[in-house]
Design a protein around this motif. Structure first.
Motif, PDB file in Angstrom:
ATOM      1  N   VAL A  30       0.844  -1.181   0.000  1.00 48.23           N
ATOM      2  CA  VAL A  30       0.000   0.000   0.000  1.00 48.23           C
ATOM      3  C   VAL A  30       0.886   1.239   0.000  1.00 48.23           C
ATOM      4  CG1 VAL A  30      -0.195   0.008   2.531  1.00 48.23           C
ATOM      5  CG2 VAL A  30      -1.938   1.163   1.135  1.00 48.23           C
ATOM      6  N   SER A  31       0.526   2.227  -0.799  1.00 44.01           N
ATOM      7  CA  SER A  31       1.261   3.489  -0.837  1.00 44.01           C
ATOM      8  C   SER A  31       0.416   4.597  -0.224  1.00 44.01           C
ATOM      9  CB  SER A  31       1.651   3.853  -2.277  1.00 44.01           C
ATOM     10  OG  SER A  31       0.503   4.067  -3.070  1.00 44.01           O
ATOM     11  N   MET A  32       1.096   5.577   0.373  1.00 39.65           N
ATOM     12  CA  MET A  32       0.427   6.714   0.995  1.00 39.65           C
ATOM     13  C   MET A  32       0.914   8.002   0.355  1.00 39.65           C
ATOM     14  SD  MET A  32       0.272   7.924   5.001  1.00 39.65           S
ATOM     15  CE  MET A  32       2.014   8.324   5.080  1.00 39.65           C
ATOM     16  N   GLU A  33      -0.003   8.815  -0.126  1.00 39.94           N
ATOM     17  CA  GLU A  33       0.347  10.087  -0.744  1.00 39.94           C
ATOM     18  C   GLU A  33       0.813  11.073   0.317  1.00 39.94           C
ATOM     19  OE1 GLU A  33      -1.791  13.751  -3.162  1.00 39.94           O
ATOM     20  OE2 GLU A  33      -2.721  11.758  -3.175  1.00 39.94           O
ATOM     21  N   LEU A  34       2.030  11.618   0.145  1.00 40.13           N
ATOM     22  CA  LEU A  34       2.553  12.643   1.040  1.00 40.13           C
ATOM     23  C   LEU A  34       2.258  14.038   0.504  1.00 40.13           C
ATOM     24  CD1 LEU A  34       6.013  11.025   1.863  1.00 40.13           C
ATOM     25  CD2 LEU A  34       3.861  10.821   3.138  1.00 40.13           C
ATOM     26  N   ASN A  35       2.452  14.215  -0.795  1.00 40.00           N
ATOM     27  CA  ASN A  35       2.067  15.447  -1.496  1.00 40.00           C
ATOM     28  C   ASN A  35       1.951  15.094  -2.977  1.00 40.00           C
ATOM     29  OD1 ASN A  35       4.744  15.635  -2.647  1.00 40.00           O
ATOM     30  ND2 ASN A  35       5.433  16.555  -0.729  1.00 40.00           N
ATOM     31  N   GLU A  36       1.851  16.082  -3.836  1.00 35.59           N
ATOM     32  CA  GLU A  36       1.611  15.782  -5.257  1.00 35.59           C
ATOM     33  C   GLU A  36       2.799  15.128  -5.937  1.00 35.59           C
ATOM     34  OE1 GLU A  36       2.744  20.124  -7.224  1.00 35.59           O
ATOM     35  OE2 GLU A  36       0.646  19.500  -7.073  1.00 35.59           O
ATOM     36  N   ARG A  37       3.980  15.142  -5.318  1.00 39.09           N
ATOM     37  CA  ARG A  37       5.178  14.557  -5.916  1.00 39.09           C
ATOM     38  C   ARG A  37       5.692  13.318  -5.186  1.00 39.09           C
ATOM     39  NH1 ARG A  37       5.513  15.927 -11.107  1.00 39.09           N
ATOM     40  NH2 ARG A  37       5.511  18.181 -11.421  1.00 39.09           N
ATOM     41  N   TRP A  38       5.425  13.199  -3.907  1.00 37.82           N
ATOM     42  CA  TRP A  38       6.060  12.157  -3.102  1.00 37.82           C
ATOM     43  C   TRP A  38       5.032  11.230  -2.469  1.00 37.82           C
ATOM     44  CZ3 TRP A  38      11.284  11.471  -3.056  1.00 37.82           C
ATOM     45  CH2 TRP A  38      12.063  12.521  -3.506  1.00 37.82           C
ATOM     46  N   ASP A  39       5.350   9.930  -2.491  1.00 37.62           N
ATOM     47  CA  ASP A  39       4.582   8.907  -1.781  1.00 37.62           C
ATOM     48  C   ASP A  39       5.530   8.103  -0.899  1.00 37.62           C
ATOM     49  OD1 ASP A  39       2.397   9.697  -3.254  1.00 37.62           O
ATOM     50  OD2 ASP A  39       2.327   7.900  -4.522  1.00 37.62           O
ATOM     51  N   ALA A  40       4.990   7.524   0.153  1.00 37.23           N
ATOM     52  CA  ALA A  40       5.691   6.499   0.930  1.00 37.23           C
ATOM     53  C   ALA A  40       4.909   5.194   0.770  1.00 37.23           C
ATOM     54  CB  ALA A  40       5.783   6.898   2.395  1.00 37.23           C
ATOM     55  N   TYR A  41       5.590   4.069   0.869  1.00 39.13           N
ATOM     56  CA  TYR A  41       4.862   2.808   0.718  1.00 39.13           C
ATOM     57  C   TYR A  41       5.513   1.686   1.526  1.00 39.13           C
ATOM     58  CZ  TYR A  41       8.400   1.213  -2.664  1.00 39.13           C
ATOM     59  OH  TYR A  41       9.573   0.830  -3.277  1.00 39.13           O
ATOM     60  N   ALA A  42       4.717   0.663   1.777  1.00 44.08           N
ATOM     61  CA  ALA A  42       5.180  -0.560   2.435  1.00 44.08           C
ATOM     62  C   ALA A  42       4.644  -1.740   1.631  1.00 44.08           C
ATOM     63  CB  ALA A  42       4.693  -0.624   3.870  1.00 44.08           C
ATOM     64  N   GLU A  43       5.445  -2.805   1.542  1.00 43.24           N
ATOM     65  CA  GLU A  43       5.005  -3.969   0.783  1.00 43.24           C
ATOM     66  C   GLU A  43       5.666  -5.242   1.294  1.00 43.24           C
ATOM     67  OE1 GLU A  43       6.207  -4.156  -3.324  1.00 43.24           O
ATOM     68  OE2 GLU A  43       8.263  -3.500  -2.883  1.00 43.24           O
ATOM     69  N   TYR A  44       4.988  -6.351   1.039  1.00 41.10           N
ATOM     70  CA  TYR A  44       5.611  -7.678   1.156  1.00 41.10           C
ATOM     71  C   TYR A  44       6.031  -8.093  -0.237  1.00 41.10           C
ATOM     72  CZ  TYR A  44       6.034 -12.700   0.920  1.00 41.10           C
ATOM     73  OH  TYR A  44       6.492 -13.960   0.643  1.00 41.10           O
ATOM     74  N   GLN A  45       7.237  -8.682  -0.366  1.00 39.55           N
ATOM     75  CA  GLN A  45       7.701  -9.133  -1.670  1.00 39.55           C
ATOM     76  C   GLN A  45       8.368 -10.509  -1.566  1.00 39.55           C
ATOM     77  OE1 GLN A  45      10.942  -7.468  -4.605  1.00 39.55           O
ATOM     78  NE2 GLN A  45       9.148  -6.134  -4.663  1.00 39.55           N
TER      79      GLN A  45
END
Length: 222
Positions: free
Chosen positions: A174-189
């Motif tokens: 799942v990714s989280m929008e920080l602003n119009e240019r940057w996201d943070a995300y976490a995932e299992y791979q």
């Protein structure tokens, strides 16, 4: 034939979507493990040949230098489908007990058990938390390009990159929008690779390596 044409037409509609698109560059760190795998083959031991057929314990040591990490570039359509490339710098150290049993000073992929894949992803933009959280899934096919570091006891060291076989990955996060240019995300791979590598002192070893990883990343969108 008609059914095949209908399926291909449906896929084309899904993937085409509107003309606009985003390009994203991502970098991630994480914690990665490598379960047991069977090592087979043979190598020169200096006085003959050692034949190998052994279940090996691997250690990931994600936070030791060089650390586990990954980078990827994705091209996202407004349809929610994305296409890109990804390189994961995973690691695998053979356990001390297995080294001793096989007569090896070292066998590891620590300057990277590098997995390079072409990916296809599906993202559901703004599905959760007032439009800020976007779940996604990813799959990819490619190659394993590890840095092989191996040394039979008393012999020369093998130390260099080799293309060892096919590789695949799947992931979800799942990714989280920080602003119009940057996201943070976490995932299992999850990654899988089939590896056949040569020793400079003679011999070839084979093993199928799996990694399980929890990744935390940052994405720049433009």
């Amino acid at each position: 034939m008609k059914k095949l044409r209908n399926v291909l037409a449906a896929v084309a509609v899904i993937l085409a979507g509107p003309a606009s698109a985003d390009i994203e560059l991502s970098f991630y760190l994480g914690a990665q493990t490598s379960p047991h795998s069977r090592l087979t083959g043979s190598f020169n031991n200096g006085g003959g040949t050692t034949n190998v057929n052994r279940l090996i314990t691997w250690e990931g040591k994600s936070f030791e230098t060089p650390p586990y990490y990954g980078v990827k570039a994705m091209y996202w359509r407004d349809s929610g489908w994305g296409f890109g490339v990804e390189m994961t710098h995973a690691k695998a150290y053979m356990s001390d007990a297995d080294l001793t049993a096989l007569g090896l000073n070292r066998l590891e992929f620590t300057d990277g058990h590098n997995i390079l894949t072409a990916n296809i992803s599906r993202r559901w933009d703004g599905r959760w938390w007032d439009g800020r959280l976007s779940p996604f899934v990813t799959g990819g096919l490619g190659l394993a390009i590890p840095h092989v570091d191996a040394q039979p006891t008393g012999l020369a060291r093998t130390y260099g990159y080799q293309v060892t076989g096919p590789a695949a990955r799947i992931g979800a996060g799942v990714s989280m929008e920080l602003n119009e240019r940057w996201d943070a995300y976490a995932e299992y791979q999850f990654t899988y690779s089939s590896n056949s590598f040569d020793l400079d002192t003679g011999g070839t070893l084979e093993t199928n390596l799996i990694t399980n990883a929890l990744n935390i990343g940052i994405t720049y969108r433009y």
